[in-house]
Structures are given as C-alpha cells and as structure tokens.
Design a protein around this motif. Structure first.
Motif, mmCIF file in Angstrom:
data_model
loop_
_atom_site.group_PDB
_atom_site.id
_atom_site.type_symbol
_atom_site.label_atom_id
_atom_site.label_comp_id
_atom_site.label_asym_id
_atom_site.label_seq_id
_atom_site.Cartn_x
_atom_site.Cartn_y
_atom_site.Cartn_z
ATOM 1 N N PRO A 144 0.380 70.127 77.292
ATOM 2 C CA PRO A 144 -0.036 69.483 78.551
ATOM 3 C C PRO A 144 -1.466 69.875 78.916
ATOM 4 O O PRO A 144 -1.816 71.054 78.895
ATOM 5 N N SER A 145 -2.290 68.870 79.206
ATOM 6 C CA SER A 145 -3.709 69.129 79.523
ATOM 7 C C SER A 145 -3.819 69.653 80.945
ATOM 8 O O SER A 145 -3.382 68.991 81.892
ATOM 9 N N ALA A 146 -4.417 70.824 81.076
ATOM 10 C CA ALA A 146 -4.636 71.414 82.399
ATOM 11 C C ALA A 146 -6.088 71.183 82.801
ATOM 12 O O ALA A 146 -6.973 71.032 81.941
ATOM 13 N N HIS A 197 2.046 61.448 85.033
ATOM 14 C CA HIS A 197 3.464 61.795 84.885
ATOM 15 C C HIS A 197 3.575 62.909 83.841
ATOM 16 O O HIS A 197 2.939 62.830 82.795
ATOM 17 N N PRO A 198 4.383 63.937 84.132
ATOM 18 C CA PRO A 198 4.430 65.069 83.201
ATOM 19 C C PRO A 198 5.154 64.783 81.882
ATOM 20 O O PRO A 198 5.102 65.603 80.972
ATOM 21 N N VAL A 199 5.809 63.612 81.791
ATOM 22 C CA VAL A 199 6.509 63.270 80.535
ATOM 23 C C VAL A 199 5.638 62.303 79.738
ATOM 24 O O VAL A 199 5.166 61.296 80.270
ATOM 25 N N THR A 200 5.419 62.632 78.470
ATOM 26 C CA THR A 200 4.632 61.728 77.625
ATOM 27 C C THR A 200 5.580 60.871 76.772
ATOM 28 O O THR A 200 6.564 61.368 76.223
ATOM 29 N N ALA A 209 -0.547 68.026 82.596
ATOM 30 C CA ALA A 209 0.005 69.212 83.268
ATOM 31 C C ALA A 209 0.042 68.877 84.762
ATOM 32 O O ALA A 209 -0.951 68.415 85.321
ATOM 33 N N ALA A 210 1.172 69.111 85.390
ATOM 34 C CA ALA A 210 1.364 68.605 86.758
ATOM 35 C C ALA A 210 1.341 69.701 87.825
ATOM 36 O O ALA A 210 1.367 69.403 89.018
ATOM 37 N N LEU A 245 -1.600 69.275 96.294
ATOM 38 C CA LEU A 245 -1.393 68.017 97.042
ATOM 39 C C LEU A 245 0.066 67.808 97.432
ATOM 40 O O LEU A 245 0.384 66.873 98.163
ATOM 41 N N GLY A 246 0.966 68.637 96.877
ATOM 42 C CA GLY A 246 2.390 68.408 97.113
ATOM 43 C C GLY A 246 2.839 67.105 96.473
ATOM 44 O O GLY A 246 3.734 66.425 96.963
ATOM 45 N N TRP A 247 2.206 66.751 95.335
ATOM 46 C CA TRP A 247 2.467 65.455 94.699
ATOM 47 C C TRP A 247 2.934 65.635 93.260
ATOM 48 O O TRP A 247 2.357 66.441 92.520
ATOM 49 N N THR A 248 3.987 64.922 92.903
ATOM 50 C CA THR A 248 4.309 64.724 91.488
ATOM 51 C C THR A 248 4.711 63.261 91.323
ATOM 52 O O THR A 248 5.171 62.631 92.282
ATOM 53 N N ALA A 249 4.518 62.745 90.120
ATOM 54 C CA ALA A 249 4.900 61.351 89.856
ATOM 55 C C ALA A 249 6.417 61.254 89.914
ATOM 56 O O ALA A 249 7.108 62.017 89.244
ATOM 57 N N THR A 250 6.917 60.323 90.719
ATOM 58 C CA THR A 250 8.372 60.260 90.894
ATOM 59 C C THR A 250 8.992 59.027 90.233
ATOM 60 O O THR A 250 10.197 58.988 90.015
ATOM 61 N N THR A 251 8.183 58.006 89.929
ATOM 62 C CA THR A 251 8.755 56.769 89.389
ATOM 63 C C THR A 251 8.984 56.918 87.879
ATOM 64 O O THR A 251 8.048 57.187 87.118
ATOM 65 N N GLY A 252 10.230 56.722 87.468
ATOM 66 C CA GLY A 252 10.569 56.786 86.047
ATOM 67 C C GLY A 252 10.100 55.520 85.328
ATOM 68 O O GLY A 252 9.877 54.473 85.959
ATOM 69 N N LEU A 253 9.965 55.613 84.004
ATOM 70 C CA LEU A 253 9.388 54.502 83.241
ATOM 71 C C LEU A 253 10.231 53.224 83.344
ATOM 72 O O LEU A 253 9.676 52.127 83.514
ATOM 73 N N ASP A 254 11.549 53.339 83.278
ATOM 74 C CA ASP A 254 12.365 52.116 83.314
ATOM 75 C C ASP A 254 12.234 51.405 84.670
ATOM 76 O O ASP A 254 12.117 50.181 84.736
#
Ligand code: NAD
Length: 313
Positions: free
Chosen positions: A132-134, A238-241, A277-278, A285-294
C-alpha cells in the motif's frame, strides 16, 4: 463557506459542486469546457448541472484573470488534463500546461488572500505499488501525466511554505456515473451494452484501488473544512486493490453479458498496480472509502442505461 471549484464541468467536479451546494455553501463553479480532454462529456455535464439550477462560469485558468478566484474561503482545484495514455507525444505539452502552468497561475492568484487550497493530485505519482502506497513514500512518476501531477504538488508545497493552507489529495482511479469516456469502466460498460469491443491494454492483470466518486467528493469536502497543517498530503483511495479481469467479470455478471474486449499493447506508464494506504486519511479526515465495487458499478451501470434511454448528451 464561499468555495471556488475549478474543473466543475468535469467528471468529479460535476459531483462535487452539487454536494457543496446541498451542504449550504456559496459555490463559484468554473471550467473551460473547450480545454477538456473529453469536451462533449464536459458539455453534457455542464448541461446537467444547469438543469439542476447550477451555473458553470466559463474561466480558462491559462489565460483569464484569476484574481477574483482567490477571494474565497476554499479553492478546490480539480481542473486539469487527466489521463496517462494521452499524456505522451503530442499530448505532453498540453498536459504540462493544464496541470502545471494552470496550477501555478491559480496558486499565485491565491497567494495574497490565502484560502484553503485543495489540489487534486493522483495516485500515479507513486508509480507501481508492491505494498500500500503511503503519503511519505518516494514518488516515481512514470508518465508525463504523473510527472505533471508531481510538479503541481511541488508548486503547491512551495505555496504552503509561503503561507497558503494547502492540502494535496491523491485520488485513486475514480469511477461512477458520468465517468470520463476514456476511462476503463466507461468503455467496458458501453462495450457490453453495444456489443462492440473495448480496448484492453496489456494483459489485463493490472489492479487498481478503484474509488467511487461520491466517496471522493466526501473526502474533498472534508479536506476543505477540517483544519490541517499546510502542505498535508492525503490518499483518497479504496484500500482494496482489484484486478481488471475481476472488474470485467463483475460488470459481465451485472449486465448478463461479458464486455467484449480487444487486446492492445500495454500503454507506457500504465502501472501494474495502485494500492492506497488509508490510515492517514482515516486519522486526519475521519474518512475511508465505504462504497464497495459491486454497489458502485451498479450505480455507474444504471447511469449508462439511463443516458441511453433518454438523450445521450
Ligand atoms: P475531467 O477531465 O472530467 O475534468 C477536468 C476539467 O478541467 C474539465 O472539465 C476541463 O474542461 C477542465 N479544465 C482543463 N483545463 C482547464 C483550464 N485551463 N481552465 C479551466 N478548466 C480547465 O477530469 P476528472 O476525472 O474529473 O478529474 C478531475 C481532477 O482529478 C483532475 O485534475 C485529474 O487529474 C484528477 N484525478 C482524477 C482521477 C480519476 O480517476 N478521474 C484520478 C486521479 C486524479
């Protein structure tokens, strides 16, 4: 807040502006549609915003007087020329002008009034990711596009050192409704709906931290508001590639027909993997990507179907 958004008629800008308006902010939305890499798409986005009662003001960051844009609480700078493939050869000079020269002019216009300045940078500055790129990782830009974003970041850091409260956001492969027509999911979904093949560059084994556009908008709005040290750099990914073949399969399942593709040589500078890297963005920011790919693909597919049903814009 009084907020300026550049690149407002672009894919991401056309989602960001209505979100800011809905949040009660006073928004000045600007764009030079004739500069867009996909002008027809930018024109359609501008028309859609107009139908929602939002005006995009014509302003070319390369030639117009930008003085009035600095008079804001926050300037969210999304305008630019995206795309790795189109940045080679004849596209290189335009990429530099759109991403470096225009950013320099806008930063200069903000130097006196010092609004919060949010720069839309890109995961491409990292090169290919083995882990994961930091944000503190060394930059390895591998295309003129990536180099132009790294250079824009350097200009922004210089402005931060001189007192402008800059935040740099590194967006990772954004998708969703109104995705640019040159981007992979747009081409794959259209190919499946049309039956005419889309190009698949390289072996299709590339993987990306695909990030849904409304998550990106949420991170960008937070970056405009949350107090942060000047020069803070944050991943917006998104932390999942996910591999391209996997994404193609998911599109095929949702549409009931696999997108037809035609193999093309790997595009130079098109890296094998991006991987966000998340942790830092979550902490600051208290932010993470929440929307899944599907879920995100379903919403993008719905948009492609909708534009076929009505005017193609
Ligand atoms: P987009 O091409 O859809 O939007 C960019 C907008 O900038 C266009 O509407 C264009 O007309 C405008 N523009 C270009 N030059 C201009 C100028 N001189 N003056 C005024 N406006 C100008 O791109 P997008 O996908 O919405 O990306 C927005 C930003 O995010 C870009 O800076 C891009 O490099 C960055 N980014 C995007 C992604 C992604 O996956 N879409 C990933 C990483 C970074």
């Amino acid at each position: 807040m009084r907020v300026v958004v550049t690149g407002a008629a672009g894919f991401i800008g056309s989602h960001l502006v209505p979100a800011l308006v809905a949040g009660g902010h006073d928004v000045l939305a600007v764009d030079a549609v004739h500069r867009a890499t996909t002008p027809r798409a930018a024109m359609a986005n501008r028309a859609e915003l107009a139908r929602a009662g939002i005006t995009v003001t014509e302003c070319d960051l390369l030639t117009d007087d930008l003085g009035p844009l600095g008079d804001a609480d926050a300037v969210l700078h999304l305008a630019g020329r995206p795309g790795v493939r189109s940045s080679w050869g004849p596209g290189e000079a335009d990429t530099h002008r759109a991403n470096v020269v225009a950013t320099g002019r806008l930063l200069a216009a903000c130097a006196g009034s010092r609004p919060r300045f949010v720069l839309a940078s890109s995961s491409s500055v990292y090169g290919s990711a083995a882990h994961p790129s930091a944000e503190c990782d060394r930059l390895e830009p591998r295309s003129p596009y990536a180099a132009s974003k790294a250079e824009a970041e350097r200009l922004a850091q210089r402005a931060a050192a001189e007192g402008t409260p800059v935040v740099i956001l590194r967006y990772f492969s954004v998708y969703g409704p109104r995705q640019r027509p040159d981007m992979a999911f747009h081409r794959f979904i259209e190919a499946a709906l049309d039956g005419s093949p889309a190009p698949l560059y390289g072996d299709g084994a590339q993987s990306r931290s695909f990030t849904f556009v409304s998550d990106v908008v949420d991170a960008t709005v937070r970056a405009a508001r949350v107090p942060l040290p000047a020069g803070t750099v944050l991943n917006v990914g998104h932390p999942v590639t996910v591999g391209l073949h996997d994404a193609l399969e998911r599109i095929g399942v949702q549409l009931g027909v696999p997108p037809p593709t035609v193999p093309k040589d790997a595009a130079p500078g098109d890296v094998a993997r991006t991987w966000a890297a998340a942790e830092r963005t979550a902490a600051l920011l208290g932010w993470t990507a929440t929307t899944g790919l599907d879920e995100g693909l379903a919403r993008q597919i719905e948009w492609h179907r909708g534009r076929r049903g009505g005017s193609r814009g």
